[in-house]
Design an enzyme around this catalytic site. Structure first.
Site, PDB file in Angstrom:
ATOM      1  N   ASP A 105       0.848  -1.192   0.000  1.00 60.69           N
ATOM      2  CA  ASP A 105       0.000   0.000   0.000  1.00 60.69           C
ATOM      3  C   ASP A 105       0.890   1.251   0.000  1.00 60.69           C
ATOM      4  O   ASP A 105       1.760   1.380  -0.857  1.00 60.69           O
ATOM      5  CB  ASP A 105      -0.965  -0.078   1.203  1.00 60.69           C
ATOM      6  CG  ASP A 105      -1.901   1.107   1.324  1.00 60.69           C
ATOM      7  OD1 ASP A 105      -2.792   1.237   0.471  1.00 60.69           O
ATOM      8  OD2 ASP A 105      -1.737   1.905   2.265  1.00 60.69           O
ATOM      9  N   TYR A 217      -0.415  11.800   3.379  1.00 64.73           N
ATOM     10  CA  TYR A 217      -1.253  12.090   2.202  1.00 64.73           C
ATOM     11  C   TYR A 217      -1.396  13.592   1.954  1.00 64.73           C
ATOM     12  O   TYR A 217      -1.691  14.008   0.845  1.00 64.73           O
ATOM     13  CB  TYR A 217      -2.634  11.471   2.385  1.00 64.73           C
ATOM     14  CG  TYR A 217      -2.618   9.965   2.402  1.00 64.73           C
ATOM     15  CD1 TYR A 217      -2.770   9.228   1.232  1.00 64.73           C
ATOM     16  CD2 TYR A 217      -2.429   9.256   3.590  1.00 64.73           C
ATOM     17  CE1 TYR A 217      -2.748   7.841   1.236  1.00 64.73           C
ATOM     18  CE2 TYR A 217      -2.400   7.875   3.610  1.00 64.73           C
ATOM     19  CZ  TYR A 217      -2.558   7.168   2.429  1.00 64.73           C
ATOM     20  OH  TYR A 217      -2.523   5.794   2.441  1.00 64.73           O
ATOM     21  N   HIS A 272      -7.263  -6.174  -0.335  1.00 69.12           N
ATOM     22  CA  HIS A 272      -6.180  -5.195  -0.297  1.00 69.12           C
ATOM     23  C   HIS A 272      -5.120  -5.558   0.747  1.00 69.12           C
ATOM     24  O   HIS A 272      -3.947  -5.253   0.584  1.00 69.12           O
ATOM     25  CB  HIS A 272      -6.781  -3.821   0.028  1.00 69.12           C
ATOM     26  CG  HIS A 272      -5.780  -2.736   0.190  1.00 69.12           C
ATOM     27  ND1 HIS A 272      -5.124  -2.165  -0.883  1.00 69.12           N
ATOM     28  CD2 HIS A 272      -5.304  -2.097   1.301  1.00 69.12           C
ATOM     29  CE1 HIS A 272      -4.299  -1.222  -0.446  1.00 69.12           C
ATOM     30  NE2 HIS A 272      -4.396  -1.171   0.872  1.00 69.12           N
TER      31      HIS A 272
END
Length: 299
Positions: A105, A217, A272
């Site tokens: 990820d 982020y 995921h």
């Protein structure tokens, strides 16, 4: 059981930050460095720490701002340049000049970038459920469906509110990411136990524990697109096809950017959270890749 087979350590790197990591396997063995994703910490690699300690010094980090690693207060301290430099500094602090680098990820994003910027430090690259960063940025602009799936990237640009959302109803959002039908590990996967969930809740319920991770982020758009693209070391990309956040088409396109042996394996029933969802299969695929690369070098 896990804590009997791994050892927690801390180290200070050139940036002045203290990094927490967990290690298994003897010092002096080749280094395998593991980079977790969001919202995770070193614990997401517990199955790999056990598995690969026989032949590697396996080190699972808490990334900058996560878990017990220091969390600088300003979002500017989380630019990709800083995150890439962290891995270089960590390698040197551990007494190594190269490693097998594995990322999942967001940790996969960092692993790709380290491999691009410091190719001499990465002997083999293994990425789980994250495409080459150039593929990601190009694909997201052309495919509204992926833009929607990556909507949280934009949501995270807001100050304080994303952190608040995660804390509501006893961290319901955090728990549902791993356990819900839409985003979590499926019926055929290795579901998180109550103790596993408790470990995640403990780490992310600490005061301010979500701000560092979300700050990763908040600086993303100032760092992309990339100037350099090519990956020159043997690369394994593992992908859970039931990933709720990443479209599988990006995995195949990634091949274009790897100028060495590239192996892609897509697991149809996996989510995921691949290395936790299907640990036995993931470990087997990693062993096969590592051993076939050693064999290829001898030939």
């Amino acid at each position: 059981v896990l804590y009997k087979t791994v050892t927690p350590w801390c180290m200070l790197v050139d940036s002045g930050l203290r990094f927490h990591y967990v290690a298994a396997g003897e010092r002096g063995k080749p280094l395998m460095l593991l980079l977790h994703g969001f919202p995770e910490f070193w614990y997401s690699w517990r199955h790999q720490l056990r598995e690969f300690k026989s032949e590697y010094r396996v080190v699972a980090l808490d990334l900058r701002g996560y878990g017990e690693t220091d969390a600088p207060p300003h979002k500017e301290n989380y630019k990709l340049d800083c995150l890439i430099a962290d891995i270089k500094d960590i390698l040197e602090s551990l007494g190594y000049n190269k490693c097998v680098l594995i990322g999942h990820d967001w940790g996969g994003m960092i692993a790709w970038l380290v491999a691009i910027c410091y190719p001499e430090m990465v002997t083999k690259l293994i990425v789980v459920n994250f495409p080459h960063p150039s593929v990601f940025t190009e694909y997201i602009l052309r495919h509204p469906s992926q833009l929607i799936k990556s909507g949280y990237y934009f949501f995270f640009q807001m100050p304080w509110f994303p952190e608040f959302m995660f804390t509501l109803n006893d961290f319901k959002v955090l728990k549902s990411l791993f356990t819900s039908q839409a985003t979590g590990i499926g019926r055929k996967g290795c579901r998180l136990t109550a103790e596993d969930i408790e470990a995640y809740l403990y780490v992310f319920s600490q005061p301010g524990a979500l701000t560092g991770p979300i700050n990763h982020y908040r600086t993303l758009f100032s760092c992309l697109p990339l100037q350099h693209h090519e990956v020159i070391m043997p690369t394994l990309l593992l992908w859970g096809e039931r990933d709720a956040f990443m479209e599988v088409e990006m995995a195949e396109i990634t091949r274009i950017y790897v100028k060495n042996h590239f192996r892609l394996t897509i697991l149809s029933e996996a989510s995921h959270w691949l290395q936790q969802d299907q640990p036995d299969i993931v470990n087997k695929l990693i062993w096969t890749f590592l051993k076939e690369e050693t064999k290829r070098k001898r030939e």
